[in-house]
Motif scaffolding. Structure first.
Motif, PDB file in Angstrom:
ATOM      1  N   SER A  15       0.865  -1.177   0.000  1.00  0.00           N
ATOM      2  CA  SER A  15       0.000   0.000   0.000  1.00  0.00           C
ATOM      3  C   SER A  15       0.898   1.222   0.000  1.00  0.00           C
ATOM      4  O   SER A  15       2.045   1.162   0.439  1.00  0.00           O
ATOM      5  CB  SER A  15      -0.893   0.011   1.238  1.00  0.00           C
ATOM      6  OG  SER A  15      -1.840  -1.027   1.165  1.00  0.00           O
ATOM      7  N   ARG A  17       1.072   5.867  -0.020  1.00  0.00           N
ATOM      8  CA  ARG A  17       0.443   7.145   0.316  1.00  0.00           C
ATOM      9  C   ARG A  17       1.184   8.212  -0.461  1.00  0.00           C
ATOM     10  O   ARG A  17       2.321   8.025  -0.896  1.00  0.00           O
ATOM     11  CB  ARG A  17       0.482   7.421   1.809  1.00  0.00           C
ATOM     12  CG  ARG A  17       1.890   7.665   2.333  1.00  0.00           C
ATOM     13  CD  ARG A  17       1.878   7.997   3.802  1.00  0.00           C
ATOM     14  NE  ARG A  17       3.255   8.104   4.258  1.00  0.00           N
ATOM     15  CZ  ARG A  17       3.633   7.933   5.502  1.00  0.00           C
ATOM     16  NH1 ARG A  17       2.756   7.660   6.424  1.00  0.00           N
ATOM     17  NH2 ARG A  17       4.908   8.043   5.822  1.00  0.00           N
ATOM     18  N   ASP A  38      -8.420   4.523   4.907  1.00  0.00           N
ATOM     19  CA  ASP A  38      -9.230   4.809   3.731  1.00  0.00           C
ATOM     20  C   ASP A  38      -8.481   5.618   2.684  1.00  0.00           C
ATOM     21  O   ASP A  38      -8.775   5.524   1.502  1.00  0.00           O
ATOM     22  CB  ASP A  38     -10.498   5.558   4.130  1.00  0.00           C
ATOM     23  CG  ASP A  38     -11.446   4.675   4.933  1.00  0.00           C
ATOM     24  OD1 ASP A  38     -11.311   3.447   4.873  1.00  0.00           O
ATOM     25  OD2 ASP A  38     -12.317   5.239   5.614  1.00  0.00           O
ATOM     26  N   ASN A  39      -7.511   6.434   3.109  1.00  0.00           N
ATOM     27  CA  ASN A  39      -6.804   7.271   2.146  1.00  0.00           C
ATOM     28  C   ASN A  39      -5.539   6.606   1.605  1.00  0.00           C
ATOM     29  O   ASN A  39      -4.782   7.237   0.892  1.00  0.00           O
ATOM     30  CB  ASN A  39      -6.485   8.638   2.750  1.00  0.00           C
ATOM     31  CG  ASN A  39      -5.602   8.542   3.975  1.00  0.00           C
ATOM     32  OD1 ASN A  39      -5.378   7.450   4.491  1.00  0.00           O
ATOM     33  ND2 ASN A  39      -5.102   9.659   4.454  1.00  0.00           N
ATOM     34  N   ASP A  40      -5.300   5.342   1.936  1.00  0.00           N
ATOM     35  CA  ASP A  40      -4.177   4.615   1.363  1.00  0.00           C
ATOM     36  C   ASP A  40      -4.398   4.428  -0.134  1.00  0.00           C
ATOM     37  O   ASP A  40      -5.523   4.439  -0.627  1.00  0.00           O
ATOM     38  CB  ASP A  40      -4.025   3.235   2.001  1.00  0.00           C
ATOM     39  CG  ASP A  40      -3.581   3.297   3.445  1.00  0.00           C
ATOM     40  OD1 ASP A  40      -3.260   4.391   3.933  1.00  0.00           O
ATOM     41  OD2 ASP A  40      -3.570   2.237   4.092  1.00  0.00           O
ATOM     42  N   LEU A  41      -3.310   4.232  -0.846  1.00  0.00           N
ATOM     43  CA  LEU A  41      -3.361   4.041  -2.292  1.00  0.00           C
ATOM     44  C   LEU A  41      -2.949   2.625  -2.652  1.00  0.00           C
ATOM     45  O   LEU A  41      -2.160   1.998  -1.946  1.00  0.00           O
ATOM     46  CB  LEU A  41      -2.392   5.005  -2.983  1.00  0.00           C
ATOM     47  CG  LEU A  41      -2.547   6.487  -2.683  1.00  0.00           C
ATOM     48  CD1 LEU A  41      -1.354   7.252  -3.242  1.00  0.00           C
ATOM     49  CD2 LEU A  41      -3.848   7.017  -3.235  1.00  0.00           C
ATOM     50  N   CYS A  72      -7.256   9.438  -9.778  1.00  0.00           N
ATOM     51  CA  CYS A  72      -6.064   8.610  -9.933  1.00  0.00           C
ATOM     52  C   CYS A  72      -4.945   9.443 -10.527  1.00  0.00           C
ATOM     53  O   CYS A  72      -5.182  10.525 -11.054  1.00  0.00           O
ATOM     54  CB  CYS A  72      -6.359   7.399 -10.805  1.00  0.00           C
ATOM     55  SG  CYS A  72      -7.004   7.788 -12.438  1.00  0.00           S
ATOM     56  N   HIS A  86      -7.075   5.433  -4.918  1.00  0.00           N
ATOM     57  CA  HIS A  86      -7.402   5.237  -3.505  1.00  0.00           C
ATOM     58  C   HIS A  86      -7.889   3.805  -3.289  1.00  0.00           C
ATOM     59  O   HIS A  86      -8.569   3.230  -4.144  1.00  0.00           O
ATOM     60  CB  HIS A  86      -8.472   6.231  -3.049  1.00  0.00           C
ATOM     61  CG  HIS A  86      -7.971   7.626  -3.000  1.00  0.00           C
ATOM     62  ND1 HIS A  86      -7.263   8.120  -1.937  1.00  0.00           N
ATOM     63  CD2 HIS A  86      -8.048   8.633  -3.898  1.00  0.00           C
ATOM     64  CE1 HIS A  86      -6.931   9.372  -2.174  1.00  0.00           C
ATOM     65  NE2 HIS A  86      -7.391   9.709  -3.361  1.00  0.00           N
ATOM     66  N   ARG A  87      -7.531   3.252  -2.145  1.00  0.00           N
ATOM     67  CA  ARG A  87      -7.923   1.884  -1.796  1.00  0.00           C
ATOM     68  C   ARG A  87      -9.443   1.694  -1.945  1.00  0.00           C
ATOM     69  O   ARG A  87      -9.901   0.665  -2.432  1.00  0.00           O
ATOM     70  CB  ARG A  87      -7.493   1.563  -0.370  1.00  0.00           C
ATOM     71  CG  ARG A  87      -7.958   0.219   0.134  1.00  0.00           C
ATOM     72  CD  ARG A  87      -7.569  -0.009   1.587  1.00  0.00           C
ATOM     73  NE  ARG A  87      -6.141   0.069   1.781  1.00  0.00           N
ATOM     74  CZ  ARG A  87      -5.269  -0.891   1.472  1.00  0.00           C
ATOM     75  NH1 ARG A  87      -5.694  -2.004   0.929  1.00  0.00           N
ATOM     76  NH2 ARG A  87      -3.993  -0.734   1.708  1.00  0.00           N
ATOM     77  N   ASP A  88     -10.218   2.689  -1.543  1.00  0.00           N
ATOM     78  CA  ASP A  88     -11.678   2.584  -1.626  1.00  0.00           C
ATOM     79  C   ASP A  88     -12.174   2.463  -3.060  1.00  0.00           C
ATOM     80  O   ASP A  88     -13.296   2.018  -3.295  1.00  0.00           O
ATOM     81  CB  ASP A  88     -12.341   3.800  -0.983  1.00  0.00           C
ATOM     82  CG  ASP A  88     -12.216   3.799   0.525  1.00  0.00           C
ATOM     83  OD1 ASP A  88     -11.865   2.751   1.114  1.00  0.00           O
ATOM     84  OD2 ASP A  88     -12.471   4.853   1.128  1.00  0.00           O
ATOM     85  N   ASP A  89     -11.376   2.875  -4.018  1.00  0.00           N
ATOM     86  CA  ASP A  89     -11.772   2.833  -5.428  1.00  0.00           C
ATOM     87  C   ASP A  89     -11.235   1.610  -6.165  1.00  0.00           C
ATOM     88  O   ASP A  89     -11.387   1.511  -7.388  1.00  0.00           O
ATOM     89  CB  ASP A  89     -11.300   4.102  -6.145  1.00  0.00           C
ATOM     90  CG  ASP A  89     -12.021   5.341  -5.654  1.00  0.00           C
ATOM     91  OD1 ASP A  89     -13.196   5.235  -5.252  1.00  0.00           O
ATOM     92  OD2 ASP A  89     -11.405   6.420  -5.674  1.00  0.00           O
TER      93      ASP A  89
END
Length: 114
Positions: A15, A17, A38-41, A72, A86-89
């Motif tokens: 992961s 950032r 949540d803000n990890d990439l 992105c 973003h991890r959420d995406d």
């Protein structure tokens, strides 16, 4: 044939950032012991092409994701262009890329159960 349909990407194992003050421009890996936020990439690396063509394809992938409002960036990581989201995406990203004909290489362990 569409260049994207001949493309293969692989998720980078760590992961990431954004580096301080460089959101969208530079990333750094997170410590393995760090909890996921949540803000990890996550990063995607192109396996099927290299050189200038790889940069062009990564920018096409980025444009495809921007069309569905996924933030992105294409950033150089270890000498190669990589796409960071973003991890959420991640799920939306995988779905969009697959619908565009991009193959996503998955990591799996080849353990023999016998």
């Amino acid at each position: 044939m569409n260049t994207l349909q001949l493309s293969v990407v692989h998720r980078l194992p760590q992961s990431y950032r954004w580096c301080a003050g460089l959101a969208g421009g530079s990333v750094e890996p997170l410590e393995i012991s760090a909890l996921a936020h949540d803000n990890d990439l996550i990063g995607l690396k192109l396996l099927s092409h290299d050189g200038e063509l790889a940069w062009d394809i990564m920018h096409m992938l980025k444009a495809s994701l921007v069309d569905i409002q996924v933030e992105c960036s294409v950033v150089e990581w270890q000498g190669e262009p990589c796409l960071f989201v973003h991890r959420d995406d991640e799920s939306a990203t995988n779905c969009r890329l697959k619908n565009q004909g991009v193959a996503i290489a998955e990591t799996f362990s080849a353990t023999n159960p016998f």
